[in-house]
Design a protein around this motif. Structure first.
Motif, short mmCIF file in Angstrom:
data_model
loop_
_atom_site.label_atom_id
_atom_site.label_comp_id
_atom_site.label_asym_id
_atom_site.label_seq_id
_atom_site.Cartn_x
_atom_site.Cartn_y
_atom_site.Cartn_z
N SER A 44 1.75 -3.29 -8.57
CA SER A 44 2.15 -1.94 -7.88
C SER A 44 2.84 -2.46 -6.46
CB SER A 44 1.26 -1.07 -7.56
OG SER A 44 0.51 -1.37 -6.82
N HIS A 63 -4.82 -3.59 -1.38
CA HIS A 63 -4.89 -4.11 -2.79
C HIS A 63 -4.32 -5.52 -2.46
CE1 HIS A 63 -3.62 -4.27 -7.31
NE2 HIS A 63 -4.55 -5.18 -6.82
N HIS A 87 8.00 -6.68 -2.72
CA HIS A 87 6.40 -6.94 -2.33
C HIS A 87 6.46 -7.45 -0.86
CE1 HIS A 87 5.67 -6.86 -6.55
NE2 HIS A 87 4.83 -5.96 -6.32
N SER A 103 4.96 -7.68 -11.48
CA SER A 103 4.95 -6.34 -11.98
C SER A 103 3.71 -5.49 -11.43
CB SER A 103 5.07 -5.94 -13.66
OG SER A 103 4.26 -7.04 -14.02
N ARG A 138 2.65 -1.53 -3.82
CA ARG A 138 1.92 -1.44 -2.34
C ARG A 138 1.02 -2.92 -2.29
NH1 ARG A 138 -3.10 0.01 -2.56
NH2 ARG A 138 -4.08 0.94 -4.26
#
Ligand SMILES: NC(=O)c1ccc[n+]([C@@H]2O[C@H](COP(=O)([O-])OP(=O)(O)OC[C@H]3O[C@@H](n4cnc5c(N)ncnc54)[C@H](O)[C@@H]3O)[C@@H](O)[C@H]2O)c1
Length: 346
Positions: free
Chosen positions: A68, A5, A88, A66, A70
């Motif tokens: 996710s 992603h 991240h 915010s 991954r």
């Protein structure tokens, strides 16, 4: 199918119109199963509709905080000062491994949040060669602005343009000029030579071999100097304050594409702040005059061309994200820098 992603963030710098992934390459990634979220960004040269049409989702500017855990956050230039903890994996130019101002603070934010910097400058093949770079356009613009200024034809503030317009300006400008490009064999050096060629200037070209034993009088005899070197270990400076004060100096315009200001690798320690789009030229000396151009986001002045070339080079690496050795090398470089600062255990 991949779990990847990618989250393409909005750039906080208002003059930054480039993007590391253009819509046509986003489409290729989506077609290969990559999920892409694109933050809305008023200044990005490619509109959001083109990303939506390519199958990307759109999110608000700055909402990566915010995303996710991954998601891999992709950008070009600096992150905003918050959040203090970076959780991240971030792909961008961090300018954090050469002791630059703010480098340690950035690495501390990653250490605090457990995230990682995958620095685009260190995305290299197994021979250490950069895989995606803006160098050509940086050199092109650094030389173009310098020759236009030298000929009294540079208009400020600078605004993003196209290759065709810039080429027309270079061709229309007039005046004899002796120019020297240092780092001439590299990507930026090549771009600088192309721009000077369009302006009808045949520069002297120096690279490693010619600076090993620097001929300072020869350097100072050129009217225009474009510095495009990429050094990884400190070398003696090309110019010092003493050279600037030399009454016989013919050098009038200095364009520093490298802009290693504040770094121990800086080969031009004769100034300490960059110049900007609204005032691209700063006078360093009056007698005889010497003007400086030191802009650290030159390729943004040709955002479409620069983004398209960069994205084309990055695409194969992104398609190979999970398995590519290049990203592993990037991560190793980040871990080494963090360990050297005592932020993580080696
Ligand atoms: N100002 C900007 O907007 C901007 C944008 C992109 C890149 N850059 C910077 O431009 C610089 C050049 O990037 P590049 O992609 O062209 O790198 P590159 O590796 O393709 O080329 C660098 C060249 O410098 C030469 N060199 C190294 N040390 C030298 C020395 N001591 N004397 C003479 N030549 C030397 C190398 O041999 C090589 O030919 C980098 O520092 C990069 O960070 C600036």
């Amino acid at each position: 199918m991949t779990d990847l992603h990618l989250w393409l963030r909005h750039e906080t710098r208002t003059t930054e119109r480039r993007t590391p992934i253009v819509p046509s390459d986003a489409r290729r990634l989506v077609e290969s199963g990559v999920r892409i979220t694109v933050e809305d960004s008023p200044q990005r040269i490619f509109p959001r509709d083109e990303y939506e049409a390519a199958g990307c989702q759109v999110a608000e500017a700055g909402s990566w905080v915010s995303a996710s855990a991954r998601a891999v956050i992709v950008g070009l230039k600096e992150l905003p000062d918050t959040p203090a903890e970076l959780t991240h994996r971030h792909v961008f130019f961090g300018h954090a491994y050469k002791g630059q101002p703010g480098a340690e603070a950035l690495l501390r934010r990653f250490a605090a949040g457990g995230g990682a910097l995958l620095d685009l400058e260190y995305l290299v093949d197994d021979q250490g060669r950069r895989l995606a770079a803006f160098g050509f356009w940086a050199g092109y613009l650094g030389a173009a602005l310098a020759v236009l200024h030298h000929r009294g034809a540079l208009r400020a503030p600078l605004v993003p343009t196209t290759k065709e317009e810039m080429e027309a300006e270079l061709r229309a400008s007039r005046g004899e000029v002796t120019a020297l490009v240092i780092g001439a064999l590299g990507r930026s050096g090549r771009g600088a030579r192309v721009a000077l060629g369009e302006a009808g200037v045949e520069p002297t070209c120096w690279d490693l071999a010619e600076t090993r034993d620097l001929d300072r009088p020869a350097l100072l005899a050129h009217e225009l100097l474009v510095n495009t070197v990429l050094t990884t270990s400190p070398v003696p400076p090309f110019l010092t304050d003493k050279d600037l004060d030399d009454p016989d100096r013919r050098l009038r315009t200095l364009s520093d594409v490298t802009v290693d200001v504040g770094s121990p690798m800086n080969v031009l320690p004769v100034y300490d702040t960059t110049t900007e789009w609204d005032r691209p030229v700063r006078r360093l000396r009056e007698h005889p005059p010497l003007d400086l151009i030191a802009i650290d986001n030159l390729p943004s002045l040709l955002p479409r061309e620069a983004s398209t070339d960069f994205s084309a080079a990055l695409l194969p690496q992104l398609l190979d994200f999970e398995t590519g050795g290049a990203w592993g090398r990037c991560l190793d470089r980040f871990r080494r820098a963090s360990t050297e600062l005592g932020l993580t255990e080696g």
